[in-house]
Motif scaffolding. Sequence first.
Motif, PDB file in Angstrom:
ATOM      1  N   ALA A   1     117.770   1.194  69.180  1.00 52.15           N
ATOM      2  CA  ALA A   1     116.824   0.737  68.157  1.00 52.15           C
ATOM      3  C   ALA A   1     115.683   1.742  67.972  1.00 52.15           C
ATOM      4  O   ALA A   1     115.180   1.919  66.866  1.00 52.15           O
ATOM      5  CB  ALA A   1     116.257  -0.629  68.540  1.00 52.15           C
ATOM      6  N   MET A   2     115.300   2.403  69.065  1.00 49.94           N
ATOM      7  CA  MET A   2     114.118   3.268  69.032  1.00 49.94           C
ATOM      8  C   MET A   2     114.475   4.749  68.886  1.00 49.94           C
ATOM      9  O   MET A   2     113.647   5.622  69.147  1.00 49.94           O
ATOM     10  CB  MET A   2     113.309   3.057  70.321  1.00 49.94           C
TER      11      MET A   2
ATOM     12  N   PHE B   1     112.014   6.853  66.975  1.00 53.98           N
ATOM     13  CA  PHE B   1     110.583   6.568  67.183  1.00 53.98           C
ATOM     14  C   PHE B   1     109.791   7.834  67.526  1.00 53.98           C
ATOM     15  O   PHE B   1     108.609   7.933  67.229  1.00 53.98           O
ATOM     16  CB  PHE B   1     110.428   5.523  68.292  1.00 53.98           C
TER      17      PHE B   1
ATOM     18  N   TYR C   1     104.462   2.458  64.296  1.00 51.72           N
ATOM     19  CA  TYR C   1     104.798   1.033  64.486  1.00 51.72           C
ATOM     20  C   TYR C   1     106.173   0.893  65.096  1.00 51.72           C
ATOM     21  O   TYR C   1     107.015   1.792  64.994  1.00 51.72           O
ATOM     22  CB  TYR C   1     104.769   0.311  63.121  1.00 51.72           C
ATOM     23  N   GLU C   2     106.385  -0.246  65.718  1.00 51.47           N
ATOM     24  CA  GLU C   2     107.713  -0.588  66.217  1.00 51.47           C
ATOM     25  C   GLU C   2     107.830  -2.099  66.346  1.00 51.47           C
ATOM     26  O   GLU C   2     106.858  -2.794  66.644  1.00 51.47           O
ATOM     27  CB  GLU C   2     108.023   0.103  67.558  1.00 51.47           C
ATOM     28  N   LEU C   3     109.036  -2.584  66.062  1.00 50.01           N
ATOM     29  CA  LEU C   3     109.319  -4.030  66.133  1.00 50.01           C
ATOM     30  C   LEU C   3     110.492  -4.246  67.082  1.00 50.01           C
ATOM     31  O   LEU C   3     111.440  -3.450  67.078  1.00 50.01           O
ATOM     32  CB  LEU C   3     109.781  -4.530  64.767  1.00 50.01           C
TER      33      LEU C   3
ATOM     34  N   TRP D   1     113.579  -7.714  63.385  1.00 46.39           N
ATOM     35  CA  TRP D   1     113.829  -6.903  62.193  1.00 46.39           C
ATOM     36  C   TRP D   1     114.312  -7.786  61.037  1.00 46.39           C
ATOM     37  O   TRP D   1     114.858  -8.871  61.243  1.00 46.39           O
ATOM     38  CB  TRP D   1     114.901  -5.851  62.463  1.00 46.39           C
ATOM     39  N   GLY D   2     114.146  -7.254  59.824  1.00 43.53           N
ATOM     40  CA  GLY D   2     114.742  -7.894  58.658  1.00 43.53           C
ATOM     41  C   GLY D   2     114.028  -9.151  58.181  1.00 43.53           C
ATOM     42  O   GLY D   2     114.580  -9.920  57.412  1.00 43.53           O
TER      43      GLY D   2
ATOM     44  N   MET E   1     106.951  -6.349  59.615  1.00 44.38           N
ATOM     45  CA  MET E   1     106.158  -5.117  59.688  1.00 44.38           C
ATOM     46  C   MET E   1     105.460  -4.838  58.360  1.00 44.38           C
ATOM     47  O   MET E   1     104.347  -4.335  58.345  1.00 44.38           O
ATOM     48  CB  MET E   1     107.032  -3.941  60.122  1.00 44.38           C
TER      49      MET E   1
ATOM     50  N   GLN F   1     104.853  10.159  59.696  1.00 48.60           N
ATOM     51  CA  GLN F   1     105.896  11.154  59.951  1.00 48.60           C
ATOM     52  C   GLN F   1     107.143  10.387  60.356  1.00 48.60           C
ATOM     53  O   GLN F   1     107.117   9.643  61.329  1.00 48.60           O
ATOM     54  CB  GLN F   1     105.471  12.098  61.073  1.00 48.60           C
TER      55      GLN F   1
ATOM     56  N   ASN G   1     115.794   7.721  59.470  1.00 45.87           N
ATOM     57  CA  ASN G   1     115.203   6.400  59.767  1.00 45.87           C
ATOM     58  C   ASN G   1     115.037   5.599  58.468  1.00 45.87           C
ATOM     59  O   ASN G   1     113.928   5.388  57.965  1.00 45.87           O
ATOM     60  CB  ASN G   1     113.868   6.575  60.490  1.00 45.87           C
ATOM     61  N   ALA G   2     116.174   5.172  57.923  1.00 45.08           N
ATOM     62  CA  ALA G   2     116.181   4.529  56.602  1.00 45.08           C
ATOM     63  C   ALA G   2     115.292   3.289  56.527  1.00 45.08           C
ATOM     64  O   ALA G   2     114.540   3.126  55.557  1.00 45.08           O
ATOM     65  CB  ALA G   2     117.612   4.199  56.203  1.00 45.08           C
ATOM     66  N   PRO G   3     115.319   2.373  57.520  1.00 40.92           N
ATOM     67  CA  PRO G   3     114.464   1.183  57.406  1.00 40.92           C
ATOM     68  C   PRO G   3     112.980   1.537  57.330  1.00 40.92           C
ATOM     69  O   PRO G   3     112.224   0.934  56.564  1.00 40.92           O
ATOM     70  CB  PRO G   3     114.774   0.388  58.685  1.00 40.92           C
ATOM     71  N   SER G   4     112.589   2.552  58.126  1.00 42.93           N
ATOM     72  CA  SER G   4     111.171   2.937  58.138  1.00 42.93           C
ATOM     73  C   SER G   4     110.770   3.568  56.809  1.00 42.93           C
ATOM     74  O   SER G   4     109.692   3.277  56.260  1.00 42.93           O
ATOM     75  CB  SER G   4     110.920   3.910  59.307  1.00 42.93           C
TER      76      SER G   4
ATOM     77  N   LYS H   1     112.151   3.048  53.912  1.00 38.67           N
ATOM     78  CA  LYS H   1     112.150   2.015  52.881  1.00 38.67           C
ATOM     79  C   LYS H   1     110.894   1.146  52.988  1.00 38.67           C
ATOM     80  O   LYS H   1     110.273   0.781  51.991  1.00 38.67           O
ATOM     81  CB  LYS H   1     113.410   1.159  53.015  1.00 38.67           C
TER      82      LYS H   1
HETATM   83  C1  LIG Z   1     110.926   0.516  61.130  1.00 37.43           C
HETATM   84  C2  LIG Z   1     111.009  -0.971  61.465  1.00 37.43           C
HETATM   85  C3  LIG Z   1     109.668  -1.478  61.940  1.00 37.43           C
HETATM   86  C4  LIG Z   1     111.415  -1.700  60.169  1.00 37.43           C
HETATM   87  O1  LIG Z   1     111.677  -3.053  60.515  1.00 37.43           O
HETATM   88  P1  LIG Z   1     111.684  -4.210  59.439  1.00 37.43           P
HETATM   89  O2  LIG Z   1     110.339  -4.334  58.855  1.00 37.43           O
HETATM   90  O3  LIG Z   1     112.311  -5.406  60.030  1.00 37.43           O
HETATM   91  O4  LIG Z   1     112.563  -3.592  58.337  1.00 37.43           O
HETATM   92  P2  LIG Z   1     113.901  -4.168  57.733  1.00 37.43           P
HETATM   93  O5  LIG Z   1     114.956  -4.340  58.772  1.00 37.43           O
HETATM   94  O6  LIG Z   1     113.514  -5.342  56.893  1.00 37.43           O
HETATM   95  O7  LIG Z   1     114.289  -2.944  56.807  1.00 37.43           O
HETATM   96  C5  LIG Z   1     113.379  -2.446  55.851  1.00 37.43           C
HETATM   97  C6  LIG Z   1     114.169  -2.090  54.608  1.00 37.43           C
HETATM   98  O8  LIG Z   1     115.134  -1.089  54.938  1.00 37.43           O
HETATM   99  C7  LIG Z   1     116.427  -1.541  54.593  1.00 37.43           C
HETATM  100  N1  LIG Z   1     117.372  -1.035  55.598  1.00 37.43           N
HETATM  101  C8  LIG Z   1     117.534  -1.480  56.861  1.00 37.43           C
HETATM  102  N2  LIG Z   1     118.485  -0.726  57.462  1.00 37.43           N
HETATM  103  C9  LIG Z   1     118.909   0.193  56.549  1.00 37.43           C
HETATM  104  C10 LIG Z   1     119.865   1.232  56.570  1.00 37.43           C
HETATM  105  N3  LIG Z   1     120.560   1.518  57.664  1.00 37.43           N
HETATM  106  N4  LIG Z   1     120.028   1.999  55.440  1.00 37.43           N
HETATM  107  C11 LIG Z   1     119.303   1.745  54.332  1.00 37.43           C
HETATM  108  N5  LIG Z   1     118.360   0.776  54.259  1.00 37.43           N
HETATM  109  C12 LIG Z   1     118.189   0.005  55.350  1.00 37.43           C
HETATM  110  C13 LIG Z   1     116.341  -3.062  54.566  1.00 37.43           C
HETATM  111  O9  LIG Z   1     117.311  -3.632  53.709  1.00 37.43           O
HETATM  112  C14 LIG Z   1     114.942  -3.273  54.048  1.00 37.43           C
HETATM  113  O10 LIG Z   1     114.912  -3.111  52.656  1.00 37.43           O
HETATM  114  P3  LIG Z   1     114.322  -4.272  51.701  1.00 37.43           P
HETATM  115  O11 LIG Z   1     112.866  -4.361  52.057  1.00 37.43           O
HETATM  116  O12 LIG Z   1     114.565  -3.756  50.330  1.00 37.43           O
HETATM  117  O13 LIG Z   1     115.109  -5.492  52.051  1.00 37.43           O
HETATM  118  C15 LIG Z   1     112.099  -1.224  62.541  1.00 37.43           C
HETATM  119  O14 LIG Z   1     113.322  -0.739  62.074  1.00 37.43           O
HETATM  120  C16 LIG Z   1     111.769  -0.589  63.882  1.00 37.43           C
HETATM  121  O15 LIG Z   1     110.974  -1.086  64.649  1.00 37.43           O
HETATM  122  N6  LIG Z   1     112.396   0.556  64.210  1.00 37.43           N
HETATM  123  C17 LIG Z   1     112.226   1.208  65.504  1.00 37.43           C
HETATM  124  C18 LIG Z   1     110.873   1.918  65.642  1.00 37.43           C
HETATM  125  C19 LIG Z   1     110.662   2.950  64.556  1.00 37.43           C
HETATM  126  O16 LIG Z   1     111.590   3.644  64.137  1.00 37.43           O
HETATM  127  N7  LIG Z   1     109.392   3.040  64.096  1.00 37.43           N
HETATM  128  C20 LIG Z   1     109.018   3.887  63.005  1.00 37.43           C
HETATM  129  C21 LIG Z   1     108.780   5.283  63.424  1.00 37.43           C
HETATM  130  S1  LIG Z   1     108.321   6.244  62.005  1.00 37.43           S
END
Ligand SMILES: CC(C)(COP(=O)(O)OP(=O)(O)OC[C@H]1O[C@@H](n2cnc3c(N)ncnc32)[C@H](O)[C@@H]1OP(=O)(O)O)[C@@H](O)C(=O)NCCC(=O)NCCS
Length: 185
Positions: A36-37, A40, A101-103, A108-109, A113, A136, A141-144, A146
């Motif tokens: 997951a991390m 990070f 940040y980190e969750l 997640w989802g 955050m 940065q 890191n697609a979720p971050s 987005k």
């Molecule tokens: C970054 C983080 C906080 C986001 O968590 P979250 O708020 O629950 O985010 P979500 O799971 O809702 O995903 C955010 C968006 O990305 C999209 N997404 C998730 N996984 C994806 C993937 N593999 N490819 C493309 N998009 C993706 C989701 O659909 C969502 O989009 P939406 O808002 O349009 O629905 C979490 O992933 C995390 O803690 N990661 C580990 C620590 C980290 O990487 N921190 C950031 C360092 S820069």
Amino acid sequence: MNDEVFPSLETARLVMREVTASDAPALLAIHADAQAMRWFGVDPPTDLGQAEQIVASFASLRRPPATGVRWALARKEGGALVGTCGLFRWNRLWGTCTTGYELARPAWGQGLMREALQAALGYGFARMSLERVEAQVHPDNAPSLKLLQGLGFVVEGRARAQGRWGGRRHDMLLLGLLESEYRKE
Ligand SMILES: CC(C)(COP(=O)(O)OP(=O)(O)OC[C@H]1O[C@@H](n2cnc3c(N)ncnc32)[C@H](O)[C@@H]1OP(=O)(O)O)[C@@H](O)C(=O)NCCC(=O)NCCS
């Protein structure tokens, strides 16, 4: 920002409070999830002592003169720690900070955050006189990415080989959000 009183915040679902030593076991569980991390930016902790160092590094941001603030994110219902977020590298002269940040994976989802960062950014722009917040993010890191773009951050460039963890260097994307672009929701 008053340097003495921790700036606790509240959102619809979260209490954003100071990170304390008693959070170390929960932080260890979050940070030791290496998959997951993976983006990070640091190698995951392997024991409680290393999680205590994470707590200490978050707390050190507030030591005067403060260079940032890190909030523990606890669910209002039940009080469980689901992650942290914050602002660091505070440059008072330039009115800038970097966000991080980190969750916990089970949280997640759910938009948690986004909710927390809205409050943190609102605090930074209003109470720390910030005019720009940076992030940065690893290009994979697609979720971050987005999450940040949904808050109005713009990708401004790619810094080659800027990060180092996991035994190798990583390119990082630089994102920025200006105070004038921040959407207060
Ligand atoms: C970054 C983080 C906080 C986001 O968590 P979250 O708020 O629950 O985010 P979500 O799971 O809702 O995903 C955010 C968006 O990305 C999209 N997404 C998730 N996984 C994806 C993937 N593999 N490819 C493309 N998009 C993706 C989701 O659909 C969502 O989009 P939406 O808002 O349009 O629905 C979490 O992933 C995390 O803690 N990661 C580990 C620590 C980290 O990487 N921190 C950031 C360092 S820069």
